[in-house]
Design an enzyme around this catalytic site. Structure first.
Site, PDB file in Angstrom:
ATOM      1  N   LYS A  65       0.805  -1.226   0.000  1.00 41.31           N
ATOM      2  CA  LYS A  65       0.000   0.000   0.000  1.00 41.31           C
ATOM      3  C   LYS A  65       0.842   1.281   0.000  1.00 41.31           C
ATOM      4  O   LYS A  65       0.368   2.336  -0.414  1.00 41.31           O
ATOM      5  CB  LYS A  65      -0.937   0.013   1.209  1.00 41.31           C
ATOM      6  CG  LYS A  65      -2.034  -1.045   1.188  1.00 41.31           C
ATOM      7  CD  LYS A  65      -3.232  -0.594   0.403  1.00 41.31           C
ATOM      8  CE  LYS A  65      -4.406  -1.545   0.588  1.00 41.31           C
ATOM      9  NZ  LYS A  65      -5.610  -1.089  -0.124  1.00 41.31           N
ATOM     10  N   THR A  92      -8.393  10.081   4.409  1.00 40.36           N
ATOM     11  CA  THR A  92      -8.968   8.823   3.936  1.00 40.36           C
ATOM     12  C   THR A  92      -9.666   8.143   5.104  1.00 40.36           C
ATOM     13  O   THR A  92      -9.547   8.571   6.254  1.00 40.36           O
ATOM     14  CB  THR A  92      -7.896   7.886   3.343  1.00 40.36           C
ATOM     15  OG1 THR A  92      -8.532   6.869   2.574  1.00 40.36           O
ATOM     16  CG2 THR A  92      -7.039   7.231   4.424  1.00 40.36           C
ATOM     17  N   SER A  95      -9.046   1.105   8.224  1.00 47.09           N
ATOM     18  CA  SER A  95      -8.639   0.527   9.508  1.00 47.09           C
ATOM     19  C   SER A  95      -7.370  -0.295   9.349  1.00 47.09           C
ATOM     20  O   SER A  95      -6.874  -0.874  10.306  1.00 47.09           O
ATOM     21  CB  SER A  95      -9.754  -0.374  10.057  1.00 47.09           C
ATOM     22  OG  SER A  95     -10.021  -1.428   9.150  1.00 47.09           O
ATOM     23  N   ASN A  97      -3.996  -1.322   6.225  1.00 45.18           N
ATOM     24  CA  ASN A  97      -2.712  -0.934   5.648  1.00 45.18           C
ATOM     25  C   ASN A  97      -2.754   0.407   4.917  1.00 45.18           C
ATOM     26  O   ASN A  97      -1.758   1.123   4.871  1.00 45.18           O
ATOM     27  CB  ASN A  97      -2.218  -2.032   4.697  1.00 45.18           C
ATOM     28  CG  ASN A  97      -1.808  -3.291   5.445  1.00 45.18           C
ATOM     29  OD1 ASN A  97      -1.481  -3.251   6.623  1.00 45.18           O
ATOM     30  ND2 ASN A  97      -1.845  -4.424   4.765  1.00 45.18           N
ATOM     31  N   TYR A 133       3.288   7.511  12.931  1.00 37.65           N
ATOM     32  CA  TYR A 133       3.284   8.193  11.638  1.00 37.65           C
ATOM     33  C   TYR A 133       2.723   9.604  11.690  1.00 37.65           C
ATOM     34  O   TYR A 133       2.691  10.311  10.684  1.00 37.65           O
ATOM     35  CB  TYR A 133       2.507   7.359  10.614  1.00 37.65           C
ATOM     36  CG  TYR A 133       3.055   5.951  10.457  1.00 37.65           C
ATOM     37  CD1 TYR A 133       4.424   5.714  10.420  1.00 37.65           C
ATOM     38  CD2 TYR A 133       2.196   4.860  10.365  1.00 37.65           C
ATOM     39  CE1 TYR A 133       4.924   4.432  10.288  1.00 37.65           C
ATOM     40  CE2 TYR A 133       2.697   3.567  10.223  1.00 37.65           C
ATOM     41  CZ  TYR A 133       4.053   3.364  10.199  1.00 37.65           C
ATOM     42  OH  TYR A 133       4.551   2.094  10.072  1.00 37.65           O
ATOM     43  N   GLY A 215      -8.974  -7.717  -3.173  1.00 39.20           N
ATOM     44  CA  GLY A 215      -9.876  -7.152  -2.172  1.00 39.20           C
ATOM     45  C   GLY A 215     -10.737  -6.125  -2.888  1.00 39.20           C
ATOM     46  O   GLY A 215     -11.697  -6.451  -3.574  1.00 39.20           O
ATOM     47  N   GLY A 216     -10.347  -4.849  -2.779  1.00 44.47           N
ATOM     48  CA  GLY A 216     -11.039  -3.807  -3.530  1.00 44.47           C
ATOM     49  C   GLY A 216     -10.619  -3.752  -4.984  1.00 44.47           C
ATOM     50  O   GLY A 216     -11.294  -3.127  -5.805  1.00 44.47           O
ATOM     51  N   GLU A 255      -9.267 -14.969  -4.043  1.00 47.40           N
ATOM     52  CA  GLU A 255      -9.921 -14.369  -2.885  1.00 47.40           C
ATOM     53  C   GLU A 255     -10.533 -15.467  -2.023  1.00 47.40           C
ATOM     54  O   GLU A 255     -10.660 -16.623  -2.468  1.00 47.40           O
ATOM     55  CB  GLU A 255     -10.994 -13.360  -3.327  1.00 47.40           C
ATOM     56  CG  GLU A 255     -12.085 -13.946  -4.178  1.00 47.40           C
ATOM     57  CD  GLU A 255     -13.066 -12.897  -4.713  1.00 47.40           C
ATOM     58  OE1 GLU A 255     -13.063 -11.751  -4.217  1.00 47.40           O
ATOM     59  OE2 GLU A 255     -13.831 -13.240  -5.621  1.00 47.40           O
ATOM     60  N   SER A 363       1.348  -9.749  -0.628  1.00 49.17           N
ATOM     61  CA  SER A 363       0.909  -8.348  -0.519  1.00 49.17           C
ATOM     62  C   SER A 363       1.289  -7.664   0.782  1.00 49.17           C
ATOM     63  O   SER A 363       1.410  -6.441   0.823  1.00 49.17           O
ATOM     64  CB  SER A 363      -0.603  -8.256  -0.730  1.00 49.17           C
ATOM     65  OG  SER A 363      -1.277  -9.132   0.167  1.00 49.17           O
ATOM     66  N   ASN A 366       1.425  -7.821   7.818  1.00 49.32           N
ATOM     67  CA  ASN A 366       0.939  -7.229   9.063  1.00 49.32           C
ATOM     68  C   ASN A 366      -0.089  -8.135   9.727  1.00 49.32           C
ATOM     69  O   ASN A 366      -1.248  -8.198   9.302  1.00 49.32           O
ATOM     70  CB  ASN A 366       0.328  -5.848   8.786  1.00 49.32           C
ATOM     71  CG  ASN A 366       1.378  -4.855   8.338  1.00 49.32           C
ATOM     72  OD1 ASN A 366       2.478  -4.828   8.876  1.00 49.32           O
ATOM     73  ND2 ASN A 366       1.061  -4.056   7.340  1.00 49.32           N
TER      74      ASN A 366
END
Length: 375
Positions: A65, A92, A95, A97, A133, A215-216, A255, A363, A366
């Site tokens: 990302k 934005t 919740s 990445n 951050y 995902g999206g 997916e 991808s 985390n």
């Protein structure tokens, strides 16, 4: 803020756009490694198969990302003017990445970031976005409507204060998609270097197949565009002989079974949504999102197949990568490994198409190490 409207007459993302994005962001991201693993390659039972793992889990914020977020912010700065950098910021809702990526990118590029996060977000992620951050975090109810309404309210407030907040959607944004597509640019170049001493013909395309999670659809869109357009560019070269003998590479998405809106949309050629009752049943947190009109368009244009895997298969694949590659990956990443190991329909396709060199986009990495899915 909802996904933006996308029209077929809109200017489409090109190979050049993605190459320019890579040039733009390369000094702000890591060029992540492409690794191989002989044991896992053999476990696929696909004859002469070699898997290439593009490890975005080693990128900044632990996921791909950072690429799209950095490109989007740099393009915004170019559009608004670097002299006006203190007069605007980015906003934005996320919740995961994307929240961390946008906050991190804004931090090192010196602009303000505002992140709307659902109030049930893991506290470790909220703290990372806010304290590590340096973003301004606003919590909201854990619904998409609440996220969008909160963003809209904050944007309106900023206007009243003679400031501007530019909304950057997690995936329904051309600049985001361009940035994500740089993964495959690096991957193809790295595979070519790895095979320099092999007997691979110079005109051969580096990969027979590329697999990415959906995902999206931002990751899938950008990388499918680059993968297919790069092959087309190579085939248009006058230096390539026997073009009729060269087989086109295959782009594949994967997916979870219970959130398979992309597969349904792809098969019915009509945008479908995930069953809201099933969304929270998968361990693949990063793949719960529905496609947008924009990403669906690119998937229909460039993707050849979409498969699904079960959460149990994801757990097995994830654990195997931990054990064999000594590498932390998140469940969403493990879907691509699960596909090549356990999906019989994919294996039939691999045998039919004679896949040998298979690229896997890992991808991100985390995950909560205290709550690994096999514990």
């Amino acid at each position: 803020m909802s996904t933006s409207s996308f029209r077929l007459e809109d200017k489409e993302i090109t190979l050049t756009n993605i190459e320019e994005a890579h040039e733009r962001i390369k000094n702000y991201i890591h060029e992540t490694p492409t690794l191989t693993n002989e044991t896992i390659s053999k476990m696929t039972n696909i004859p002469n198969c070699k898997l290439y793992f593009k490890c975005e889990n080693f990128n900044k914020i632990g996921a791909f990302k950072i690429r799209g977020a950095t490109n989007a912010i740099l393009k915004t700065i170019n559009q608004k003017g670097s002299d006006n950098i203190n007069s605007f910021g980015v906003i934005t809702h996320s919740s995961g990445n994307h929240a961390q990526a946008l906050a991190k990118s804004a931090q090192f590029l010196g602009i303000k970031a505002t992140i709307v996060m659902p109030n049930n977000s893991p506290i470790v992620k909220v703290n990372a976005v806010q304290y590590t951050y340096g973003a301004e975090v606003h919590l909201c109810e854990p619904t998409i409507q609440s996220r969008e309404n909160t963003c809209e309210s904050l944007i309106n407030q900023s206007k009243e204060n003679n400031e501007e907040l530019v909304f950057i959607h997690p995936y329904d944004n051309d600049w985001i998609i361009e940035g994500q597509g740089t993964v495959t640019k690096e991957l193809l170049e790295q595979v070519t270097k790895l095979n320099n001493n092999s007997e691979t013909k110079e005109e051969s395309f580096p990969l027979d197949c590329l697999i990415a999670p959906i995902g999206g659809g931002g990751l899938m869109s950008g990388n499918a565009i680059y993968f297919k357009e790069k092959f087309k560019q190579q085939m248009n070269s006058d230096s390539i002989d026997n073009k009729e003998e060269i087989v086109a590479p295959v782009m594949i998405g994967v997916e979870p079974e219970c959130v398979n809106d992309a597969q349904q949309s792809f098969e019915k050629k009509q945008l479908k949504q995930n069953d809201i009752k099933k969304v929270n049943t998968t361990i693949c947190d990063g793949l719960k999102t529905n496609l947008s009109e924009r990403t669906f368009h690119y998937i229909l244009k460039y993707v050849d197949y979409i498969f699904t895997v079960s959460d149990e298969e994801v757990k097995k694949a994830m654990k195997l990568v931990f054990e064999r590659m000594k590498m932390v990956i998140e469940p969403s990443s493990a879907t691509v490994v699960a596909l090549v190991l356990f999906n019989e329909k994919f294996k039939e396709l691999a045998l039919e198409k004679k896949f040998k060199n298979i690229g896997l986009i890992i991808s991100g990495g985390n995950c909560d190490l205290d709550k690994l899915p096999w514990l």
